[in-house]
Scaffold this motif. Sequence first.
Motif, PDB file in Angstrom:
ATOM      1  N   ALA A  52      39.036  41.670  34.042  1.00  0.00           N
ATOM      2  CA  ALA A  52      39.457  42.975  34.573  1.00  0.00           C
ATOM      3  C   ALA A  52      38.642  43.365  35.805  1.00  0.00           C
ATOM      4  O   ALA A  52      37.459  43.022  35.891  1.00  0.00           O
ATOM      5  N   SER A  53      39.271  44.029  36.732  1.00  0.00           N
ATOM      6  CA  SER A  53      38.580  44.520  37.928  1.00  0.00           C
ATOM      7  C   SER A  53      39.414  45.608  38.587  1.00  0.00           C
ATOM      8  O   SER A  53      40.623  45.441  38.757  1.00  0.00           O
ATOM      9  N   THR A  54      38.767  46.695  38.927  1.00  0.00           N
ATOM     10  CA  THR A  54      39.419  47.710  39.768  1.00  0.00           C
ATOM     11  C   THR A  54      38.881  47.602  41.180  1.00  0.00           C
ATOM     12  O   THR A  54      39.631  47.434  42.149  1.00  0.00           O
ATOM     13  N   ARG A  55      37.544  47.674  41.318  1.00  0.00           N
ATOM     14  CA  ARG A  55      36.922  47.709  42.638  1.00  0.00           C
ATOM     15  C   ARG A  55      37.068  46.387  43.389  1.00  0.00           C
ATOM     16  O   ARG A  55      37.592  46.335  44.513  1.00  0.00           O
ATOM     17  N   THR A  56      36.583  45.300  42.792  1.00  0.00           N
ATOM     18  CA  THR A  56      36.498  44.039  43.529  1.00  0.00           C
ATOM     19  C   THR A  56      37.882  43.520  43.907  1.00  0.00           C
ATOM     20  O   THR A  56      38.112  43.122  45.057  1.00  0.00           O
ATOM     21  N   ALA A  57      38.803  43.538  42.954  1.00  0.00           N
ATOM     22  CA  ALA A  57      40.146  42.993  43.225  1.00  0.00           C
ATOM     23  C   ALA A  57      40.857  43.775  44.326  1.00  0.00           C
ATOM     24  O   ALA A  57      41.362  43.196  45.293  1.00  0.00           O
ATOM     25  N   ILE A 104      37.679  34.395  43.407  1.00  0.00           N
ATOM     26  CA  ILE A 104      37.777  34.094  41.965  1.00  0.00           C
ATOM     27  C   ILE A 104      36.877  35.025  41.182  1.00  0.00           C
ATOM     28  O   ILE A 104      35.680  35.121  41.473  1.00  0.00           O
ATOM     29  N   ARG A 105      37.439  35.676  40.185  1.00  0.00           N
ATOM     30  CA  ARG A 105      36.611  36.336  39.164  1.00  0.00           C
ATOM     31  C   ARG A 105      36.925  35.677  37.834  1.00  0.00           C
ATOM     32  O   ARG A 105      38.097  35.513  37.472  1.00  0.00           O
ATOM     33  N   HIS A 106      35.871  35.329  37.105  1.00  0.00           N
ATOM     34  CA  HIS A 106      36.061  34.626  35.840  1.00  0.00           C
ATOM     35  C   HIS A 106      34.878  34.911  34.923  1.00  0.00           C
ATOM     36  O   HIS A 106      33.760  35.128  35.395  1.00  0.00           O
ATOM     37  N   ALA A 132      26.589  35.580  38.906  1.00  0.00           N
ATOM     38  CA  ALA A 132      26.411  36.149  40.247  1.00  0.00           C
ATOM     39  C   ALA A 132      27.592  37.033  40.644  1.00  0.00           C
ATOM     40  O   ALA A 132      28.724  36.835  40.186  1.00  0.00           O
ATOM     41  N   HIS A 133      27.313  37.985  41.517  1.00  0.00           N
ATOM     42  CA  HIS A 133      28.354  38.869  42.068  1.00  0.00           C
ATOM     43  C   HIS A 133      27.934  39.156  43.509  1.00  0.00           C
ATOM     44  O   HIS A 133      27.482  40.256  43.843  1.00  0.00           O
ATOM     45  N   PRO A 134      28.101  38.150  44.382  1.00  0.00           N
ATOM     46  CA  PRO A 134      27.505  38.275  45.718  1.00  0.00           C
ATOM     47  C   PRO A 134      28.055  39.404  46.574  1.00  0.00           C
ATOM     48  O   PRO A 134      27.297  40.040  47.314  1.00  0.00           O
ATOM     49  N   HIS A 258      25.281  52.858  41.396  1.00  0.00           N
ATOM     50  CA  HIS A 258      25.850  52.254  40.177  1.00  0.00           C
ATOM     51  C   HIS A 258      26.986  51.343  40.655  1.00  0.00           C
ATOM     52  O   HIS A 258      27.768  51.749  41.527  1.00  0.00           O
ATOM     53  N   PRO A 259      27.113  50.126  40.103  1.00  0.00           N
ATOM     54  CA  PRO A 259      28.174  49.239  40.599  1.00  0.00           C
ATOM     55  C   PRO A 259      29.562  49.644  40.138  1.00  0.00           C
ATOM     56  O   PRO A 259      30.568  49.199  40.715  1.00  0.00           O
ATOM     57  N   GLY A 260      29.644  50.484  39.091  1.00  0.00           N
ATOM     58  CA  GLY A 260      30.926  50.823  38.497  1.00  0.00           C
ATOM     59  C   GLY A 260      31.416  49.653  37.622  1.00  0.00           C
ATOM     60  O   GLY A 260      30.967  48.533  37.803  1.00  0.00           O
TER      61      GLY A 260
HETATM   62  N1   CP Z   1      31.542  46.543  40.343  1.00  0.00           N
HETATM   63  C1   CP Z   1      32.607  45.812  39.977  1.00  0.00           C
HETATM   64  O1   CP Z   1      32.574  44.584  40.020  1.00  0.00           O
HETATM   65  O2   CP Z   1      33.675  46.553  39.564  1.00  0.00           O
HETATM   66  P1   CP Z   1      35.080  45.952  39.080  1.00  0.00           P
HETATM   67  O3   CP Z   1      34.825  45.267  37.767  1.00  0.00           O
HETATM   68  O4   CP Z   1      35.991  47.131  38.956  1.00  0.00           O
HETATM   69  O5   CP Z   1      35.544  44.961  40.105  1.00  0.00           O
END
Ligand code: CP
Length: 310
Positions: A52-57, A104-106, A132-134, A258-260
């Motif tokens: 799941a991702s809101t911000r990154t995607a 890619i997010r996994h 990692a989350h560069p 905060h990264p969220g």
């Molecule tokens: N900070 C972050 O990676 O948020 P998402 O999971 O919403 O992408």
Amino acid sequence: MGKWKKKHLIDVTDLSEDELSGVLDLAAEFKEKGFGREPLKGMTVANMFYEASTRTANSFAQAARNIGCATLNFSKGSSSVSKGETLGDTARVIEAMGVDGFVIRHSAPGAAKLISAIVEGAVANGGDGRHAHPTQCLLDLMTMRGNNGGFKGLKVAIIGDILHSRVARSLMAGLGKLGAEVAVAGPSTMMPGTLPDGVMRLGGIEEAMGWAKVLYFLRIQLERQGRPLIASLREYHETYGLTAERMGSLKREQLIMHPGPVNRGVELAARSADCGAARILEQVANGVYVRMAVLYLLLSAAKGREVSIG
Ligand code: CP
């Protein structure tokens, strides 16, 4: 002044100090002046999000459009991985359609690196398990630099679930490379056995609030904790959260990051996520510029185009 040569971004540990600064400079240029460079028209970026991702995607999708690229967005549920196709085969299939770059997010650490060894195009890691989350790190660095003017003498306390956090791992590495002072605080059950060189361990949140200019709160990552590591979320909030009472004792120059996604009432008191010290939406906004810079640099390198940095 140097040339950008990398076509993959897997971890900030792979970047030199000059490369890190080069990405931040380019992102700042995009923020201040808009996208005045030759757009990457005709290129396509595939956003492969298996978590799941809101911000990154959405930020990568917006960034790709801003630099002239088409996007192809898909998630775990809508891909044939759910029918048994491997991640590597999926990437090959997508590349055969004429895709130039992959995000890619996994949940598996190493997933982005695996894809980078299979495809010809550029690969950006959108977060792989605990590893990692560069681009999160880069957007955090951009926000800190914008608010502090640089990293020399900047004190950053990262608070919370350090053990399970790819954000913390990347941020400790990025801040260390750029010369900031870094410390961590959190429950002992959420602390790694060893910390990177130069990272201090603080006794608790009160010490962190007395020491740091930037208080960086991490999300509690229940999905990566195999067994309960805290007695209750309420107790966690009282012990390590920015409570309403602690919010009242913030110094004028202190910043909350905060990264969220934020768990209101857990890491941050409900109102503190919106207080004047909070830079959380600024982080999100900077994420688009950072990802524009990352995609521009990686895709250019993948096509053999030279881009100057620094
Ligand atoms: N900070 C972050 O990676 O948020 P998402 O999971 O919403 O992408």
